[in-house]
Design a protein around this motif. Sequence first.
Motif, short mmCIF file in Angstrom:
data_model
loop_
_atom_site.label_atom_id
_atom_site.label_comp_id
_atom_site.label_asym_id
_atom_site.label_seq_id
_atom_site.Cartn_x
_atom_site.Cartn_y
_atom_site.Cartn_z
N GLU A 124 81.94 -34.77 -39.50
CA GLU A 124 82.30 -34.62 -38.09
C GLU A 124 83.63 -34.65 -37.65
O GLU A 124 83.97 -34.32 -36.34
N PHE A 181 85.99 -32.76 -38.72
CA PHE A 181 86.36 -31.27 -38.87
C PHE A 181 85.83 -30.26 -37.65
O PHE A 181 84.73 -30.46 -37.56
N ASP A 182 86.86 -29.94 -37.17
CA ASP A 182 86.55 -28.65 -36.17
C ASP A 182 85.78 -27.57 -36.25
O ASP A 182 85.04 -27.01 -35.71
N ASP A 183 86.27 -27.15 -37.56
CA ASP A 183 85.26 -25.84 -38.18
C ASP A 183 84.96 -25.90 -39.52
O ASP A 183 85.43 -26.65 -40.35
N TRP A 184 84.12 -24.87 -39.95
CA TRP A 184 83.66 -24.89 -41.30
C TRP A 184 84.74 -24.66 -42.40
O TRP A 184 84.67 -24.92 -43.63
N MET A 185 85.89 -24.10 -42.05
CA MET A 185 86.97 -23.71 -43.13
C MET A 185 87.39 -25.04 -43.50
O MET A 185 87.62 -25.37 -44.50
N GLN A 186 87.70 -26.06 -42.54
CA GLN A 186 88.04 -27.52 -42.78
C GLN A 186 87.21 -28.09 -43.57
O GLN A 186 87.28 -29.15 -44.65
N ARG A 187 85.88 -27.91 -43.16
CA ARG A 187 84.53 -28.59 -43.93
C ARG A 187 84.44 -28.23 -45.57
O ARG A 187 84.43 -28.93 -46.63
N TYR A 188 84.81 -26.73 -45.68
CA TYR A 188 84.83 -26.30 -47.24
C TYR A 188 85.97 -26.91 -47.76
O TYR A 188 85.91 -27.23 -49.11
N HIS A 233 75.41 -23.15 -43.64
CA HIS A 233 76.60 -22.74 -43.75
C HIS A 233 76.64 -22.22 -45.30
O HIS A 233 77.82 -21.97 -45.66
#
Length: 141
Positions: free
Chosen positions: A16, A18-25, A113
Amino acid sequence: MKTIKEIQEEIVDEFEMFDDWMQRYEHMIELGKSLPLIEEKYKTDDNLIKGCQSKVWVHAELEDDRLVFTSDSDAIITKGIIAILVRAFSNQPPKAIIEADTTFIDEIGLKEHLSPTRANGLVSMIKQLKMYAVAYQTQLN
């Protein structure tokens, strides 16, 4: 010792941030780097998870009535996925793993995702970890 639920909540909280999925990846890739790696001698077909597009090996051992998982994958995202699961389920009693809820995967938005083949692989990984738990629970009874 933290429960599976407590560890899952920590994982959800981390994602939570992280703002976007690139950061989550990127976070998943980092988690993969910290994965307790399987010994080469356990990288066998018996320990290969069926249903994954990438190669994913998982080994389980019972230590003091707790199941300890080690793993590896030949793909960085997949390695991050199995690292999340190993973190949630390793060092837990087999019964707790069998009964564990896996909705935290949905809470972090992982399934939606992933490509369909990776999502199928995720389901196969969860099934395999739970199957190890069933096998070891049977030995304990």
